[in-house]
Design a protein around this motif. Structure first.
Motif, PDB file in Angstrom:
ATOM      1  N   ASP A  79       0.892  -1.239  -0.030  1.00 39.94           N
ATOM      2  CA  ASP A  79      -0.019  -0.098   0.027  1.00 39.94           C
ATOM      3  C   ASP A  79       0.897   1.435   0.152  1.00 39.94           C
ATOM      4  OD1 ASP A  79      -2.554   1.459   0.178  1.00 39.94           O
ATOM      5  OD2 ASP A  79      -1.896   1.898   2.322  1.00 39.94           O
ATOM      6  N   LEU A  80       1.834   1.366   0.824  1.00 41.00           N
ATOM      7  CA  LEU A  80       2.817   2.362   0.763  1.00 41.00           C
ATOM      8  C   LEU A  80       3.521   2.792  -0.406  1.00 41.00           C
ATOM      9  CD1 LEU A  80       4.204   2.245   4.570  1.00 41.00           C
ATOM     10  CD2 LEU A  80       2.672   3.868   3.858  1.00 41.00           C
ATOM     11  N   ALA A  81       3.945   1.483  -1.048  1.00 41.33           N
ATOM     12  CA  ALA A  81       4.652   1.677  -2.275  1.00 41.33           C
ATOM     13  C   ALA A  81       3.707   2.194  -3.446  1.00 41.33           C
ATOM     14  CB  ALA A  81       5.416   0.172  -2.784  1.00 41.33           C
ATOM     15  N   ARG A  82       2.750   1.786  -3.551  1.00 41.61           N
ATOM     16  CA  ARG A  82       1.604   2.225  -4.300  1.00 41.61           C
ATOM     17  C   ARG A  82       1.355   3.376  -4.180  1.00 41.61           C
ATOM     18  NH1 ARG A  82      -3.617   2.643  -3.715  1.00 41.61           N
ATOM     19  NH2 ARG A  82      -3.706   1.503  -1.915  1.00 41.61           N
ATOM     20  N   ARG A  83       1.018   3.929  -3.002  1.00 36.97           N
ATOM     21  CA  ARG A  83       0.790   5.394  -2.749  1.00 36.97           C
ATOM     22  C   ARG A  83       2.049   6.357  -3.114  1.00 36.97           C
ATOM     23  NH1 ARG A  83      -3.695   6.339   0.559  1.00 36.97           N
ATOM     24  NH2 ARG A  83      -4.384   4.505   1.536  1.00 36.97           N
ATOM     25  N   TYR A  84       3.213   5.828  -2.635  1.00 36.72           N
ATOM     26  CA  TYR A  84       4.547   6.553  -3.368  1.00 36.72           C
ATOM     27  C   TYR A  84       4.499   6.732  -4.765  1.00 36.72           C
ATOM     28  CZ  TYR A  84       9.369   7.883  -3.542  1.00 36.72           C
ATOM     29  OH  TYR A  84      10.373   8.700  -4.057  1.00 36.72           O
ATOM     30  N   ALA A  85       4.371   5.508  -5.613  1.00 32.02           N
ATOM     31  CA  ALA A  85       4.474   5.538  -6.883  1.00 32.02           C
ATOM     32  C   ALA A  85       3.346   6.401  -7.488  1.00 32.02           C
ATOM     33  CB  ALA A  85       4.315   4.052  -7.543  1.00 32.02           C
ATOM     34  N   ARG A  86       2.119   6.333  -7.128  1.00 29.83           N
ATOM     35  CA  ARG A  86       1.084   7.287  -7.594  1.00 29.83           C
ATOM     36  C   ARG A  86       1.335   8.707  -7.500  1.00 29.83           C
ATOM     37  NH1 ARG A  86      -4.284   7.616  -4.427  1.00 29.83           N
ATOM     38  NH2 ARG A  86      -3.567   5.468  -3.986  1.00 29.83           N
ATOM     39  N   THR A  87       1.899   9.031  -6.413  1.00 31.80           N
ATOM     40  CA  THR A  87       2.294  10.515  -6.200  1.00 31.80           C
ATOM     41  C   THR A  87       3.598  10.991  -6.692  1.00 31.80           C
ATOM     42  OG1 THR A  87       3.636  10.139  -4.148  1.00 31.80           O
ATOM     43  CG2 THR A  87       1.333  10.724  -3.596  1.00 31.80           C
ATOM     44  N   ARG A  88       4.394   9.867  -7.120  1.00 26.47           N
ATOM     45  CA  ARG A  88       5.461  10.338  -7.899  1.00 26.47           C
ATOM     46  C   ARG A  88       5.243  10.644  -9.431  1.00 26.47           C
ATOM     47  NH1 ARG A  88      11.117   7.413  -7.339  1.00 26.47           N
ATOM     48  NH2 ARG A  88      12.251   8.885  -8.622  1.00 26.47           N
TER      49      ARG A  88
END
Length: 91
Positions: A79-88
């Motif tokens: 979940d954290l990786a998905r959120r970080y990739a989305r904001t990036r």
């Protein structure tokens, strides 16, 4: 002192913007604490077992707890990786 106020404001601002990620961060922190406490106290608990059946039961409960903690950590990190990739990707 003024510098400390700026850092506090940044933390508050980050929490407001990333409120959805807070459960995942708490889950990863809790799993890490579980592993540290388990490494320190788990062996001592099993060495104090009064019978082989008590030790076996403790091992099965420990195995279940380890499996659940791995699943929780995997889901939270995903979940954290998905959120970080989305904001990036938005930048």
């Amino acid at each position: 002192m003024a510098l400390m106020g700026i850092e506090k404001a940044r933390t508050t601002h980050w929490l407001k913007n990333n409120r959805d990620a807070l459960p995942s961060i708490i889950a990863v922190t809790a799993v890490a604490m579980f592993w540290v406490v388990g490494a320190v106290g788990g062996i001592r608990y099993l060495s104090d077992a009064s019978s082989p059946m008590a030790m076996l039961t403790g091992l099965y409960i420990g195995l279940a707890a380890v499996a659940v903690s791995i699943i929780i950590a995997t889901l939270a990190l995903n979940d954290l990786a998905r959120r970080y990739a989305r904001t990036r990707n938005r930048r």
